[in-house]
Enzyme design. Structure first.
Site, PDB file in Angstrom:
ATOM      1  N   TRP A  26       0.821  -1.212   0.000  1.00 59.44           N
ATOM      2  CA  TRP A  26       0.000   0.000   0.000  1.00 59.44           C
ATOM      3  C   TRP A  26       0.860   1.268   0.000  1.00 59.44           C
ATOM      4  O   TRP A  26       1.842   1.381   0.745  1.00 59.44           O
ATOM      5  CB  TRP A  26      -0.907   0.019   1.229  1.00 59.44           C
ATOM      6  CG  TRP A  26      -1.747   1.261   1.292  1.00 59.44           C
ATOM      7  CD1 TRP A  26      -2.951   1.465   0.683  1.00 59.44           C
ATOM      8  CD2 TRP A  26      -1.428   2.469   1.982  1.00 59.44           C
ATOM      9  NE1 TRP A  26      -3.407   2.738   0.943  1.00 59.44           N
ATOM     10  CE2 TRP A  26      -2.491   3.376   1.733  1.00 59.44           C
ATOM     11  CE3 TRP A  26      -0.357   2.879   2.766  1.00 59.44           C
ATOM     12  CZ2 TRP A  26      -2.511   4.670   2.270  1.00 59.44           C
ATOM     13  CZ3 TRP A  26      -0.362   4.168   3.298  1.00 59.44           C
ATOM     14  CH2 TRP A  26      -1.437   5.043   3.049  1.00 59.44           C
TER      15      TRP A  26
ATOM     16  N   SER B 165       3.144  -7.303   1.834  1.00 55.65           N
ATOM     17  CA  SER B 165       2.165  -6.527   2.601  1.00 55.65           C
ATOM     18  C   SER B 165       0.776  -6.644   1.957  1.00 55.65           C
ATOM     19  O   SER B 165       0.250  -7.743   1.831  1.00 55.65           O
ATOM     20  CB  SER B 165       2.657  -5.081   2.715  1.00 55.65           C
ATOM     21  OG  SER B 165       2.052  -4.401   3.783  1.00 55.65           O
ATOM     22  N   LEU B 166       0.176  -5.531   1.518  1.00 53.36           N
ATOM     23  CA  LEU B 166      -1.116  -5.625   0.833  1.00 53.36           C
ATOM     24  C   LEU B 166      -0.993  -6.490  -0.415  1.00 53.36           C
ATOM     25  O   LEU B 166      -1.910  -7.255  -0.745  1.00 53.36           O
ATOM     26  CB  LEU B 166      -1.619  -4.230   0.467  1.00 53.36           C
ATOM     27  CG  LEU B 166      -2.906  -4.162  -0.367  1.00 53.36           C
ATOM     28  CD1 LEU B 166      -4.052  -4.885   0.322  1.00 53.36           C
ATOM     29  CD2 LEU B 166      -3.278  -2.706  -0.666  1.00 53.36           C
TER      30      LEU B 166
ATOM     31  N   PHE C 164       3.215   5.320   8.431  1.00 53.47           N
ATOM     32  CA  PHE C 164       3.225   3.973   7.868  1.00 53.47           C
ATOM     33  C   PHE C 164       4.652   3.556   7.510  1.00 53.47           C
ATOM     34  O   PHE C 164       5.073   2.428   7.784  1.00 53.47           O
ATOM     35  CB  PHE C 164       2.326   3.938   6.624  1.00 53.47           C
ATOM     36  CG  PHE C 164       1.655   2.617   6.387  1.00 53.47           C
ATOM     37  CD1 PHE C 164       0.576   2.225   7.167  1.00 53.47           C
ATOM     38  CD2 PHE C 164       2.090   1.763   5.387  1.00 53.47           C
ATOM     39  CE1 PHE C 164      -0.049   1.007   6.948  1.00 53.47           C
ATOM     40  CE2 PHE C 164       1.472   0.548   5.159  1.00 53.47           C
ATOM     41  CZ  PHE C 164       0.395   0.166   5.942  1.00 53.47           C
TER      42      PHE C 164
ATOM     43  N   ALA D 105       7.397   4.696   8.869  1.00 51.96           N
ATOM     44  CA  ALA D 105       8.151   4.506  10.103  1.00 51.96           C
ATOM     45  C   ALA D 105       7.928   3.115  10.675  1.00 51.96           C
ATOM     46  O   ALA D 105       8.869   2.465  11.159  1.00 51.96           O
ATOM     47  CB  ALA D 105       7.768   5.579  11.117  1.00 51.96           C
ATOM     48  N   LEU D 106       6.695   2.624  10.632  1.00 49.72           N
ATOM     49  CA  LEU D 106       6.407   1.277  11.123  1.00 49.72           C
ATOM     50  C   LEU D 106       7.058   0.219  10.238  1.00 49.72           C
ATOM     51  O   LEU D 106       7.520  -0.815  10.725  1.00 49.72           O
ATOM     52  CB  LEU D 106       4.890   1.041  11.178  1.00 49.72           C
ATOM     53  CG  LEU D 106       4.164   1.527  12.436  1.00 49.72           C
ATOM     54  CD1 LEU D 106       2.668   1.269  12.310  1.00 49.72           C
ATOM     55  CD2 LEU D 106       4.708   0.841  13.681  1.00 49.72           C
TER      56      LEU D 106
ATOM     57  N   ASP E  35       9.193  -7.540  12.554  1.00 53.18           N
ATOM     58  CA  ASP E  35       8.171  -6.810  11.790  1.00 53.18           C
ATOM     59  C   ASP E  35       7.175  -6.180  12.761  1.00 53.18           C
ATOM     60  O   ASP E  35       6.488  -6.878  13.507  1.00 53.18           O
ATOM     61  CB  ASP E  35       7.459  -7.779  10.843  1.00 53.18           C
ATOM     62  CG  ASP E  35       6.578  -7.083   9.814  1.00 53.18           C
ATOM     63  OD1 ASP E  35       6.065  -5.991  10.108  1.00 53.18           O
ATOM     64  OD2 ASP E  35       6.388  -7.647   8.726  1.00 53.18           O
TER      65      ASP E  35
ATOM     66  N   HIS F  72       9.593  -5.039   8.409  1.00 56.94           N
ATOM     67  CA  HIS F  72       8.533  -5.334   7.452  1.00 56.94           C
ATOM     68  C   HIS F  72       9.016  -5.387   6.004  1.00 56.94           C
ATOM     69  O   HIS F  72       8.259  -5.801   5.133  1.00 56.94           O
ATOM     70  CB  HIS F  72       7.424  -4.278   7.583  1.00 56.94           C
ATOM     71  CG  HIS F  72       6.192  -4.602   6.799  1.00 56.94           C
ATOM     72  ND1 HIS F  72       5.486  -5.779   6.974  1.00 56.94           N
ATOM     73  CD2 HIS F  72       5.530  -3.906   5.827  1.00 56.94           C
ATOM     74  CE1 HIS F  72       4.439  -5.795   6.161  1.00 56.94           C
ATOM     75  NE2 HIS F  72       4.453  -4.682   5.456  1.00 56.94           N
TER      76      HIS F  72
END
Length: 244
Positions: free
Chosen positions: A12, A70-71, A132, A134-135, A196, A224
């Site tokens: 995403w 991810s997505l 997002f 940063a995560l 993650d 991640h």
């Protein structure tokens, strides 16, 4: 060794540029990196994961090795469950069947945090993207370099459709693929960062134990985006899976 084309689906808010480092490390082969719906200015296909999956399916070759992050990994799982004849193998980075935590699902992101992303995007899209990112970089041993690489791969204003990106967040917030996972017979390689912070490694372990034919590689010092921080190692796992 599989001669099916390898298709890489990004996550995403990102662009196909996220795969640049990994592609350099892969042996020469047919590799396609299409943009997800809404990520090249196209309109949103809808609010449900299946809508996004069908839009991606229309652009896939008749049969391929489908990789997703991810997505993109959720879309790949959905397609393998509903269109197994089109998918020869799966390669999944940072994958989960359900993004949001629930009483019966401890391997997701806190529901209030996800709600903050979806509501925050409507008011300040740029700030939400930064949170997002940063995560995604959290947990990476080389966090600063990974953050820089992620920043270069973000979908630009010219490449993104803001309404479609908002729908993409809603897809992440509502999708739940757990029931379909035992029906996926397609061989799957799961590559997941041990640290993650966006999609916890417990989700990958659950997938590895639930998918009928799955192999899990957990990478130390990775968050991640393991294909960004450790592209050579990830490419080696992929090449091994393609030979199998």
């Amino acid at each position: 060794m599989s001669d099916a084309p390898l298709v890489l689906l990004h996550g995403w808010g990102m662009s196909p540029r996220i795969w640049n480092g990994l592609r350099i490390c892969l042996s020469p082969r047919i590799v396609a990196t299409p943009a997800l719906p809404g990520h090249e200015g196209s309109p949103s296909p809808g609010h449900a994961l299946q809508d996004w999956s069908e839009a991606v399916l229309a652009a896939l070759p008749p049969r391929c090795v489908l990789a997703g992050w991810s997505l993109g990994a959720m879309i790949a799982l959905d397609l393998a469950a509903r269109h197994p004849e089109r998918i020869e193998k799966l390669v999944l980075f940072g994958a989960t069947p359900r993004f949001v935590a629930a009483p019966d699902w401890p391997h997701g992101l806190d529901a209030d945090t996800v709600r903050g992303f979806t509501e925050g995007f409507a008011h300040d899209a740029d700030a939400t993207r930064r949170r997002f990112l940063a995560l995604q970089a959290l947990g990476e041993a080389q966090r600063r370099g990974v953050m820089h690489s992620l920043g270069r791969a973000v979908a630009t204003a010219d490449e993104a459709n803001e309404a479609a990106l908002a729908d993409g967040l809603r897809v992440l917030a509502t999708a739940d693929l757990r029931e379909a996972m035992p029906r996926i017979a397609v061989p799957a390689l799961l590559i997941h960062g041990r640290d993650d912070a966006l999609m916890p490694v417990g989700a990958a372990s659950w997938l590895a134990g639930t998918l009928p034919d799955a192999r899990l590689e957990i990478l130390d010092g990775a968050g991640h985006a393991p294909m960004v921080s450790q592209p050579e190692l990830c490419a080696g796992f992929i090449e091994e899976a393609l030979r199998g």
